[in-house]
Enzyme design. Structure first.
Site, PDB file in Angstrom:
ATOM      1  N   TYR A   1      -4.605   5.269 -14.005  1.00  0.00           N
ATOM      2  CA  TYR A   1      -5.190   4.654 -12.798  1.00  0.00           C
ATOM      3  C   TYR A   1      -6.039   3.430 -13.160  1.00  0.00           C
ATOM      4  O   TYR A   1      -5.927   2.362 -12.550  1.00  0.00           O
ATOM      5  CB  TYR A   1      -6.034   5.729 -12.107  1.00  0.00           C
TER       6      TYR A   1
ATOM      7  N   LYS B   1      -5.575  -0.407 -12.155  1.00  0.00           N
ATOM      8  CA  LYS B   1      -6.623  -1.102 -11.394  1.00  0.00           C
ATOM      9  C   LYS B   1      -7.154  -2.331 -12.136  1.00  0.00           C
ATOM     10  O   LYS B   1      -7.527  -3.330 -11.505  1.00  0.00           O
ATOM     11  CB  LYS B   1      -7.763  -0.130 -11.063  1.00  0.00           C
TER      12      LYS B   1
HETATM   13  N1  LIG Z   1     -12.475   6.117  -2.405  1.00  0.00           N
HETATM   14  C1  LIG Z   1     -13.006   5.420  -3.400  1.00  0.00           C
HETATM   15  O1  LIG Z   1     -14.195   5.544  -3.727  1.00  0.00           O
HETATM   16  C2  LIG Z   1     -12.179   4.451  -4.169  1.00  0.00           C
HETATM   17  C3  LIG Z   1     -12.732   3.907  -5.329  1.00  0.00           C
HETATM   18  C4  LIG Z   1     -12.015   2.968  -6.020  1.00  0.00           C
HETATM   19  C5  LIG Z   1     -10.779   2.567  -5.554  1.00  0.00           C
HETATM   20  N2  LIG Z   1     -10.244   3.127  -4.445  1.00  0.00           N
HETATM   21  C6  LIG Z   1      -8.934   2.653  -4.008  1.00  0.00           C
HETATM   22  O2  LIG Z   1      -8.982   2.392  -2.622  1.00  0.00           O
HETATM   23  C7  LIG Z   1      -7.687   2.589  -2.057  1.00  0.00           C
HETATM   24  C8  LIG Z   1      -7.768   3.539  -0.883  1.00  0.00           C
HETATM   25  O3  LIG Z   1      -8.178   4.808  -1.370  1.00  0.00           O
HETATM   26  P1  LIG Z   1      -8.773   5.979  -0.453  1.00  0.00           P
HETATM   27  O4  LIG Z   1      -9.959   6.491  -1.177  1.00  0.00           O
HETATM   28  O5  LIG Z   1      -8.889   5.512   0.947  1.00  0.00           O
HETATM   29  O6  LIG Z   1      -7.612   7.062  -0.625  1.00  0.00           O
HETATM   30  P2  LIG Z   1      -6.765   7.917   0.453  1.00  0.00           P
HETATM   31  O7  LIG Z   1      -5.945   8.870  -0.335  1.00  0.00           O
HETATM   32  O8  LIG Z   1      -7.674   8.438   1.501  1.00  0.00           O
HETATM   33  O9  LIG Z   1      -5.821   6.823   1.124  1.00  0.00           O
HETATM   34  C9  LIG Z   1      -4.735   6.234   0.455  1.00  0.00           C
HETATM   35  C10 LIG Z   1      -3.574   6.115   1.423  1.00  0.00           C
HETATM   36  O10 LIG Z   1      -2.475   5.458   0.754  1.00  0.00           O
HETATM   37  C11 LIG Z   1      -1.278   6.047   1.199  1.00  0.00           C
HETATM   38  N3  LIG Z   1      -0.219   5.823   0.207  1.00  0.00           N
HETATM   39  C12 LIG Z   1      -0.112   6.379  -1.022  1.00  0.00           C
HETATM   40  N4  LIG Z   1       0.984   5.926  -1.651  1.00  0.00           N
HETATM   41  C13 LIG Z   1       1.588   5.052  -0.795  1.00  0.00           C
HETATM   42  C14 LIG Z   1       2.751   4.240  -0.886  1.00  0.00           C
HETATM   43  N5  LIG Z   1       3.517   4.242  -1.983  1.00  0.00           N
HETATM   44  N6  LIG Z   1       3.076   3.439   0.178  1.00  0.00           N
HETATM   45  C15 LIG Z   1       2.312   3.438   1.297  1.00  0.00           C
HETATM   46  N7  LIG Z   1       1.195   4.203   1.431  1.00  0.00           N
HETATM   47  C16 LIG Z   1       0.837   4.991   0.393  1.00  0.00           C
HETATM   48  C17 LIG Z   1      -1.615   7.525   1.347  1.00  0.00           C
HETATM   49  O11 LIG Z   1      -0.698   8.189   2.210  1.00  0.00           O
HETATM   50  C18 LIG Z   1      -3.049   7.463   1.886  1.00  0.00           C
HETATM   51  O12 LIG Z   1      -3.085   7.550   3.303  1.00  0.00           O
HETATM   52  C19 LIG Z   1      -6.803   3.081  -3.198  1.00  0.00           C
HETATM   53  O13 LIG Z   1      -6.108   1.995  -3.768  1.00  0.00           O
HETATM   54  C20 LIG Z   1      -7.808   3.632  -4.177  1.00  0.00           C
HETATM   55  O14 LIG Z   1      -7.293   3.680  -5.484  1.00  0.00           O
HETATM   56  C21 LIG Z   1     -10.919   4.068  -3.739  1.00  0.00           C
END
Ligand SMILES: NC(=O)c1ccc[n+]([C@@H]2O[C@H](COP(=O)([O-])OP(=O)(O)OC[C@H]3O[C@@H](n4cnc5c(N)ncnc54)[C@H](O)[C@@H]3O)[C@@H](O)[C@H]2O)c1
Length: 310
Positions: free
Chosen positions: A170, A174
C-alpha cells in the site's frame, strides 16, 4: 464556498468514506458529479452498485446533479467508459478525483504475490487509467482552442509519504501516486490542467481499527472524512489554476503542503568516490546511524497530530 456551477466532476471510490464526502462537497459547491464505486470489500473483492447509488440519491435529494458508475478504476477500458460517461451524461469533464482504494496489509516476510499485485493494481493503475483518458480529453479540448481548467486530485497516504510498517504494498503504491502527481502535473500544465494530491486522515472502514480515537461526543471531530473535502473543492476552483504538483497532508483543520524528497545531506567530491572513503564519510556524518523516523513521527511533525490517542 467556491462556485463550481457548470463544472462536472468524477470521484472514484465515492460510494463511502472519503470519496463520498468529496462527492457531496463538490455537489454542494454546484458541480455535477459522477459517483464511481465498484462497491468492493475493503480487500477489493466483490461488486455492489448500492453504495454509489445511495450517494447519487443523497446528492439528487439535496437538489444536486449526480450519476452512478460502477466501473473498476483499474480496468483501462472501464476507466475510459467512466470518463466518457461524464461527457455523455453532463456534456464535459472538469474535475477528476482519484480516490478509490483497498488494503491488504501484511508484513513483507509473509506478503503473498496476490496481496502485492491487488493493492498495486487498484491504487497505481487505478490512478493511471482514469488520468490517462481524462488527459486525452483535455488535450483534445485544448487543441480545439478551449481554455481548459482541468483538475486532477489524487490520493496518497501518510503511509506512502512517511512509511508505515505492515503496508509495503500500500505504501509503495501511495508513494508512487505522489511521484505520479509530480510528473503528470508537469506534463499537463501546458493544457491548463492542474494535478495535486491528498494524504488524508479520516475515520472510515479502512482505518477504524487503526485509529484509537473515537468520535468526540460533541465539538469538532478531526477524523470526520468531510474534513478532507474543502481542499478538493478549493483546488477545483478556477482561482487555483496555478497551484499544481503539490501533495497535501490533511489532519482535521491542519493542512501541510508537504516537502517531498529534498536535497538532504550532500557528500560531494570533484572526482568519483572510492567506497572506503565514502564509507568512512557516511559513518562520520551519521555517527548514531540513520533510519526512517516512521509514520507517527512524520505525522506529528506535519499536522502536529498523532494517529493514536495521546
Ligand atoms: N481513511 C484514511 O485515513 C486514509 C488515509 C490515507 C489514505 N486513504 C486513502 O483514501 C482513499 C479513500 O479511502 P477510505 O478510507 O474512504 O476507504 P473506503 O474503503 O471507505 O472507500 C474506498 C472506496 O473505494 C471503492 N473501490 C475499491 N476498489 C475500487 C475499484 N477498483 N474501482 C472503483 N472503486 C473501488 C470501495 O468500494 C470503497 O467504497 C483510498 O485511496 C485510501 O487509500 C485513506
Amino acid at each position: 464556498m467556491p462556485n463550481l456551477e457548470g463544472k462536472v466532476a468524477i470521484v472514484t471510490g465515492a460510494g463511502r468514506g472519503i470519496g463520498r464526502a468529496h462527492a457531496l462537497a463538490l455537489a454542494a459547491a454546484g458541480a455535477s458529479v459522477v459517483v464511481n464505486d465498484l462497491g468492493a470489500a475493503l480487500s477489493g473483492e466483490g461488486h455492489d452498485d448500492t453504495p454509489a447509488q445511495q450517494v447519487v440519491e443523497e446528492i439528487t435529494g439535496a437538489g444536486g446533479n449526480a450519476a452512478a458508475n460502477g466501473e473498476n478504476v483499474a480496468d483501462f477500458a472501464g476507466a475510459q467508459r467512466l470518463i466518457h460517461q461524464a461527457i455523455d451524461d453532463f456534456g464535459r469533464l472538469d474535475i477528476l478525483v482519484n480516490n478509490a482504494g483497498i488494503l491488504r496489509d501484511r508484513m513483507i516476510v509473509n506478503m503473498t504475490e496476490q496481496e502485492w499485485d491487488a493493492v498495486i493494481n487498484v491504487h497505481l493503475k487505478g490512478h493511471f487509467a482514469p488520468t490517462r483518458h481524462a488527459a486525452a480529453h483535455w488535450r483534445e479540448r485544448s487543441k480545439e482552442g478551449d481554455e481548459v481548467r482541468g483538475r486532477i486530485i489524487n490520493t496518497s497516504s501518510p503511509s506512502g509519504v512517511f512509511g508505515n510498517i505492515g503496508q509495503s504494498n500500500y505504501g509503495a503504491a501511495k508513494a508512487g501516486i505522489a511521484g505520479f502527481t509530480l510528473i503528470v502535473a508537469q506534463e499537463l500544465q501546458r493544457y491548463g490542467v492542474t494535478v495535486n494530491c491528498l494524504a488524508p486522515n479520516a475515520r472510515t472502514r479502512m482505518t477504524e481499527e487503526t485509529f484509537d480515537m473515537g468520535a468526540p461526543a460533541d465539538g469538532f471531530d478531526p477524523l470526520d472524512p468531510a474534513n478532507m473535502s474543502p481542499l478538493v473543492v478549493a483546488l477545483a476552483a478556477d482561482d487555483a489554476q496555478h497551484i499544481t504538483g503539490q501533495v497535501f497532508h490533511v489532519w482535521g483543520g491542519a493542512i501541510n503542503a508537504l516537502h517531498g524528497w529534498d536535497a538532504g545531506e550532500l557528500f560531494a567530491r570533484d572526482e568519483r568516490w572510492d567506497a572506503d572513503a565514502l564509507l568512512h564519510e557516511l559513518v562520520e556524518r551519521f555517527p548514531d546511524g540513520v533510519a526512517p523516523p516512521g509514520m507517527i513521527a512524520g505525522m506529528q511533525a506535519a499536522g502536529g497530530q498523532s494517529l493514536r490517542a495521546q
